[in-house]
Scaffold this motif. Sequence first.
Motif: not given
Length: 361
Positions: A200-225
Motif C-alpha cells: 500500500k505504501s509503495t502504491e502511495a509513493a508512486c502516486r506521490y512521485f507522479k504528483h511531484l513530477y507534474n509540479k516540478m517537471g524535473n526528477w532531481e527536483l522531485v527527489l529534493a521535494a
Amino acid sequence: MKTIRNIMFFILILKSLIIQSASKPFLEEKSVMNYYKNPPIKKFDLNHIYIDNLWKKIFNWKKKSLYGRKISPKKNIIITNIEAEELRSRINHLNQKSQIKILKYNTIIHASVESYLRMGKYIGKILSLSDYYFPMFEEKLETYHIPKELKYIAIIESNLNPTITSKAGAQGIWQFMSETGKIYHLNINHIYDDRNDPVKSTEAACRYFKHLYNKMGNWELVLAAYNAGPGTIEKIIQRHKEKKDFWSLWEFLPKETKNYIPKFIAINYVMNYYKEHHIPSYPHFHLKYKETGLVTIKEKVSLRSLSSALNISYQDLRFLNPQYLVDVIPIGEKFFIRLPRVKISLFKEREREGFFSKKKD
C-alpha cells in the motif's frame, strides 16, 4: 605483579582505541543507515520493538568483536576507495541506461559513494532484502509509468525496514508523515498502520512521485521535494528564478536535502557495482513477494496461533504483515493477511475446520 597490571591496562586501552577507530565511519553515517537503531517509542510500540528485534534475527545479527575472528588478507576485503576516473566512467555508464538521466560525477558524489562502501557489510543485508522488495517496487513503478530506479529511494529512506520511525514521525518503508499518508489513503488506527504496509505504501509513493513530477517537471527536483517537501523547494525556486536544477540550487537547499541526490546516485552505484568492491552478498532472501498472496480474515485471530496452525514461523508471518500493530486481529473490519501461496490452501482448510471460530470461543 605490577608489570602484569601495567600490561593488562595497556591492552584495555589498545582495545578501546581499536573499537573507537572502527566505529567512526558508522557513527558518521548514522543519519544514512538509521536502520539499525531503535525507533522512537510511541503508542502501541511494543510491536515496533518486536519488529526491530525481528529484523536483527532475520540476519542473525550478532555483535562480533573485530579481533575475534580471522580475516584472510587475500579475500573478503571490501574495497572502500575508488579512483575518480573509474567512478566517473561507471556512473556515466549507469546514466546511459538510466530512465531519469540525473546520474553524474562530482566530488560530493564521490564522497557519498565511499561512505556507503565503508558500510559494505550492511549493504550486503540490504541486497538480500531487495530480493523480496524490489520485484514488487518495480511492478508498481511500471504500473504508474515512472522510472524503476526510484526503488533506491526506499533504501535511503528506511533501508528497506517497513516499520522504522523517523525522529520527525515519518513511518514505513517510504517514510510517510501521517498527514501525507492520509492524502494517499494510508489509514492509521490502533490495529494497523498502512504506512507500514509495503504494498500500500509503495502504491502511495508512486502516486506521490507522479504528483511531484507534474509540479516540478524535473526528477532531481522531485527527489529534493520528496525529502524536503514540495513547498520548501518551490519557495527556494521562487527566490532564485534563474536557477532551474538541483545543482544550481544546491547551496540554498536544507542540509539533509543537499545530501539526498548524492545518496541516491551513490546507492544506485553501490547496488550495481557491489561485486566489484567485494561487498559480501547474503543468501537470497527465503521469501519471494511473487510467491505470496492475500487472504481475508473473517474471524478474530492471533497471528501467533495462526503461525502455529499454518506451520509458518512467527517471524515470517510478521515480516509479511508489518502493518499490524497488535498480535490479535479483531472482527469488525475487512482485514487481510499476506501468506506464502503454498500456505493459502492450508489456511482455507483450517477455516473450513472452524479453526478461527474455535479460537474465538
